[in-house]
Every structure is written in structure tokens, then in C-alpha cells.
Design a protein around this motif. Structure first.
Motif, mmCIF file in Angstrom:
data_model
loop_
_atom_site.group_PDB
_atom_site.id
_atom_site.type_symbol
_atom_site.label_atom_id
_atom_site.label_comp_id
_atom_site.label_asym_id
_atom_site.label_seq_id
_atom_site.Cartn_x
_atom_site.Cartn_y
_atom_site.Cartn_z
ATOM 1 N N GLU A 184 38.825 0.719 -122.225
ATOM 2 C CA GLU A 184 40.064 0.850 -121.461
ATOM 3 C C GLU A 184 40.869 2.088 -121.850
ATOM 4 O O GLU A 184 40.859 2.507 -123.018
ATOM 5 N N THR A 187 47.859 2.236 -121.628
ATOM 6 C CA THR A 187 49.103 2.804 -121.101
ATOM 7 C C THR A 187 50.312 2.543 -121.999
ATOM 8 O O THR A 187 51.366 3.126 -121.781
ATOM 9 N N GLU A 219 45.518 1.260 -113.709
ATOM 10 C CA GLU A 219 46.357 1.819 -114.774
ATOM 11 C C GLU A 219 47.422 2.756 -114.195
ATOM 12 O O GLU A 219 48.550 2.811 -114.693
ATOM 13 N N LYS A 222 50.121 0.591 -112.942
ATOM 14 C CA LYS A 222 50.843 0.001 -114.073
ATOM 15 C C LYS A 222 51.836 0.999 -114.659
ATOM 16 O O LYS A 222 52.983 0.659 -114.972
#
Length: 547
Positions: A184, A187, A219, A222
Motif C-alpha cells: 500500500e 496517506t 488513495e 482519501k
């Protein structure tokens, strides 16, 4: 009146704020706008002039004699706009100015405080030249949360509030780390960085996220949600093979459009990117390769020679070849012969520097290049060491050396072929210096004219007999040795207009042997390679066909 773009950074330093600023400046130019870029550095030094290259990287010098951060080199290389002393300021310079005003009584006896006196001084700095361009891009050094940077963040917050709505925007550059174990991009560091920025009253309009792989839509959404930024203004800054791909990469991500949208500029002029497509093509598709040895004393940190590295790349672009630069510590040659390490190189470049350490190694490198007929480019101290080498081994001045080295050693050991220049002419003023002066800002700094000898190699390279180049040094070649050195084969092919200061030397019966007292690398650009670097790489290419 200029529109202002403030570029801040978070999470970690060295993410590329300077490169992002320079690339954005280039993109705005491509759309027909005029730009100026400037740097606000939080450190307490007045300027980087007295800082070690290991500490700060190279010192970039402007035409008007300012010693500045290396990011100003990026700004010039990408936009072609010559930087000025008003484009770089540090906390040290701001505090020095405030305290000087206090001593003169300009604050009328008031208590001097960070707010409003320091922040007002920063805002005064930001206003300089605002009526000259369409966009002013201001990069804040360091990262949000640094204690030294707080006055700058407060100043730009106030500045944005005081200007009319829509005249200032904020662009924040952060890091999205990739966690391999979970697969991943995370963030959270960016969220915390934006939270820190918002806590001091600044809300970013654009997020530029440094990452080593594309940012998934999940992402990106987000980041937009938690950082209160529109999704189309979350810009990925991916790793690139060459920094000269940055304008095209940022354009593909929509950075320039996001900036224009944030200012409400519509319809926006279409960008003309032919220049950058050509630059990228020359970088990606070289038709050959040359090896250049840079023999210096700060080789452990490539940023110490950033402009030289980039100027060599530009020289390669001019010749459509890849320049493979290899960094060689000059001190090695003080104990060992250079031949084993320098064999196979197609060119040798000896850059500038200060102090005696490594100088005998640079002299040996110059001797090797002269005797083995390898193209040699000596810059500043590299020219002086070539003169010392020729003095010792061609002109018979066995103890040839520099006053600088004797001063450092505290004793006289050399005949001073290189000596401390105590007086010179700058415009219509006579500048006087003492060896005991403070180190900061006391050199021959900035642009000076030079006259080239008709028929010389450098006159042919430049295509003119009158040039202007940037200087940064305290010591000069003694003109009284000119005849003796020319009789031995080293030609003084460039001089100051009054004939007192040697600016260029060359050896005619050599494939390419040039030494210059100035720093030509500071004016080289990818779309306009400096003629000396372009011709040096051409000579190296010729050399590569012989070995």
C-alpha cells in the motif's frame, strides 16, 4: 500585480520542492505567462556563501553577485529567467535587516518582536518585483513544523490574507511512502503534514504527492477528503529517470491546469511544449556516450557540483550523447599517480574549490590531461591549478603555487603565481579587499566582462570577442607571469577589459585544454547549453573515437 504561488513541504526534506517549483514555472511560461521564482530559507546563516558544500551543496551565484541556494540554479535552468539577489533570502538575512533597522532607530523605540517586525520584513521581501511578472513562485525551505520556519509560514499566511481574494494560492509537497509488506501507499503522513499546516492557518489548494508508483484512485480520493483538497488537485510526483522530464510529467498530471483553476483563470492558454519534448527526446535517445572524470574535493556529495553535473548533461544534449560523469577524489592523486584511474576517460574536468586540500591532486590531473592529450576543462581553481602545473613543468618555476595555500599554512613556501586580488573595478567603483576581511560576500562575485583574444580557441567557441560570465573567487592568476607562460605554451586567451585579470587560458597544440576563472556552468540550460560545455563534450566525443 503578480499572482503568488507559495510552495511548502512536509513529511521529510529533499522531496523536490525546488524541482517542482522550477517545472511549474516552465509550464506557466509554456502557456505564455511571465514568471519569477524565489526561495525563502529558514536557516540562520545570512547566505550559504560560508557554508561547507558538504553541509549545503553548491552555492549558486547570480549576475548581481548574490550567493544563493542551489535551487535557484533549478529555477534558471528550467525557465531561463536570470535570478537576482532579491530572489533568495534566509532567516539570518531577515533578522540582520531587522536588527540593523533597530540600531538605526527606525522602529521609534518599539519592542522588536517576530510579529510584526520579522514577518513584516518577510512580506516586504515578497513584494519586491511583484509588478514585473504574471506569477511569483515562492518556495519555503525545510518542512512544515520546523521551528526556524515558523516566521516564514506566519508571514505567508498573513500575506495571503492581506491580498485580494484569489491572488495567492498554496501548494504543499509531501511523501506517500510505499509499505511493501501490505502493498500500500500510505496517506497518513500526508494527512498529518496537512493537519500541521492547517494548524498554523494555511490550507493547501494543491497537493503534490511524491511517490515511486502511481497513486490509486482510492488513495487519491482519501487524500482529497481528509486534506480538504479537490481530487483533481491531488497531483502525483513520480520518480523520473531525468529531471528534465518533470515539466512534461507534471503537465500530464494536470499541475499547471490545477494552478490556473485555483486562480480561476479560464479559458487558459494552451501550452506550447515543443521545447520540452525536444529536451526529453535528447535525454532519452542519445546516440553515443562519453566518460568524463570530475576531479574534485567534495565528490562525496554530488550536490556540491550540481550545476557542473547539469551543464555536462546539457553539453551531452547539444551533441546527442549521454555524458557519464564519474566523481574522482583529488586527494587520491596526492599519494598515487593519476594514470591508472584516469585512463579510459574521454575528458577531465577540474572544478572550483577553496583551501589547499586536494590541490596537488588537481595539479597532477591537469598534468596528466596535458601530457596525454586528453580534453581538459579547468573551472576557477581548476584553471589556477592548470596554471600552477604549467608554471612548474613548462615555464620552470619550480616553487609555483598560491598565496592562499601559504596563508593557510602560516608560512611562505611558494612563489605566488596565484595571489590575493586586493583591488578590482566593478562597474564605476573600485573594490578593495584585505586578506583579513570577513569571508562572507568578500569575493569577486557575480557577472564580469571579459575580452577574448582574436583567433583563440575560446573566441571561436563563443563566436564573439566580448563575453560576460559569473565569478566566485578571492584569488587571481598574476598577470606578470603572462609572457613567461605564453613562451612555454600556455596562452592567456581571455582577459578583463582593463587587461589586469586573466580570465581564460588555453593550450593550442592540444585537442582541447581550456581553463576559465569564472563559472560557466551557472549559465547553462537544457535548451541553451553553455558553448564551453557543448564544445568540451564534442571534444570528448572525438576523444572517444580514438581510444
Amino acid at each position: 500585480m503578480a499572482r503568488y504561488i507559495f510552495i511548502t513541504g512536509g513529511v521529510v526534506s529533499s522531496l523536490g520542492k525546488g524541482l517542482a517549483s522550477a517545472a511549474l514555472g516552465a509550464l506557466l511560461q509554456a502557456r505564455g505567462y511571465t514568471v519569477r521564482l524565489r526561495k525563502l530559507d529558514p536557516y540562520l546563516n545570512v547566505d550559504p556563501g560560508t557554508m561547507s558544500p558538504f553541509e549545503h551543496g553548491e552555492v549558486f551565484v547570480t549576475d548581481d553577485g548574490a550567493e544563493t541556494d542551489l535551487d535557484l540554479g533549478h529555477y534558471e535552468r528550467f525557465t531561463g529567467v536570470a535570478a537576482r539577489h532579491t530572489d533568495s533570502v534566509s532567516s539570518g538575512r531577515i533578522y540582520q535587516t531587522v536588527l540593523d533597522k533597530e540600531r538605526r532607530g527606525e522602529y521609534l523605540g518599539k519592542t522588536i518582536q517576530v510579529i510584526p517586525h520579522v514577518t513584516n520584513q518577510i512580506k516586504e521581501f515578497l513584494e519586491v518585483g511583484a509588478d514585473e511578472v504574471d506569477f511569483m513562485l515562492c518556495e519555503i525551505g525545510g518542512t512544515v513544523g520546523d521551528i526556524e520556519g515558523l516566521p516564514f509560514f506566519e508571514a505567508i499566511r498573513q500575506f495571503g490574507q492581506e491580498k485580494p481574494m484569489g491572488q495567492c494560492i498554496f501548494m504543499h509537497l509531501t511523501l506517500l511512502p510505499y509499505i511493501a509488506a501490505s502493498g500500500e501507499l500510505k496517506t497518513k503522513p500526508t494527512q498529518h503534514s496537512v493537519k500541521e499546516l492547517r494548524s498554523i492557518g494555511i490550507a493547501p489548494d494543491i497537493l503534490v504527492c511524491r511517490a515511486d508508483q502511481p497513486i490509486p484512485d482510492k488513495e487519491r480520493a482519501k487524500l482529497a477528503l481528509f486534506c480538504n483538497v479537490r481530487p483533481e488537485r491531488v497531483i502525483a510526483a513520480l520518480d523520473l529517470k531525468s529531471i528534465y522530464e518533470a515539466p512534461l510529467a507534471y503537465h500530464a498530471e494536470g499541475l499547471d491546469q490545477a494552478v490556473l483553476d485555483a486562480f480561476g483563470i479560464a479559458p487558459a492558454p494552451a501550452p506550447k511544449l515543443d521545447r520540452w519534448h525536444d529536451v526529453a527526446d535528447r535525454v532519452k535517445n542519445p546516440e553515443g556516450e562519453v566518460r568524463i572524470a570530475v576531479v574534485g574535493k567534495y565528490t562525496q556529495l554530488e550536490d556540491a557540483y550540481k550545476s557542473i553535473s547539469e551543464a555536462l548533461t546539457h553539453g551531452g544534449m547539444a551533441n546527442r550523447v549521454k555524458v557519464r560523469v564519474e566523481w574522482v577524489d583529488a586527494e587520491i592523486f596526492e599519494a598515487d599517480e593519476p594514470a591508472p584511474m584516469l585512463e579510459g576517460f574521454h575528458g577531465i574536468l577540474v572544478p572550483g574549490g577553496f583551501g589547499e586540500r586536494g590541490t596537488e591532486g588537481k595539479i597532477r590531473a591537469a598534468k596528466y590531461a596535458r601530457e596525454e592529450k586528453v580534453p581538459y576543462f579547468g573551472i576557477c581553481l581548476g584553471m589556477q591549478m592548470a596554471v600552477v602545473e604549467a608554471s612548474r613543468n613548462l615555464a620552470g618555476i619550480d616553487k609555483a603555487g598560491s598565496e592562499e595555500f601559504d596563508n593557510e599554512a602560516g608560512q611562505t613556501r611558494y612563489e605566488h603565481v596565484i595571489y590575493h586580488m586586493k583591488e578590482w573595478v566593478e562597474g564605476n567603483r573600485t573594490i578593495q579587499r584585505s586578506i583579513d576581511d570577513d569571508k562572507g560576500g568578500t569575493m569577486r562575485l557575480g557577472a564580469y566582462d571579459a575580452t577574448l583574444v582574436d583567433g583563440s580557441q575560446v573566441a571561436e567557441i563563443y563566436g564573439t570577442s566580448a563575453i560576460s560570465e559569473r565569478h566566485r573567487h578571492r584569488f587571481e592568476v598574476d598577470i606578470t607571469y603572462r609572457q613567461k607562460l605564453e613562451d612555454s605554451g600556455l596562452t592567456f586567451s581571455g582577459l578583463s577589459p582593463d587587461g589586469r585579470l586573466p580570465e581564460i587560458v588555453e593550450i593550442k597544440d592540444h585537442p582541447w585544454f581550456v581553463g576559465v576563472q569564472f563559472h560557466p556552468e551557472l549559465k547553462s540550460k537544457p535548451f541553451e547549453p553553455h558553448p564551453l560545455f557543448a564544445d568540451f563534450v564534442r571534444a570528448a566525443l572525438e576523444q572517444s573515437r580514438l581510444v
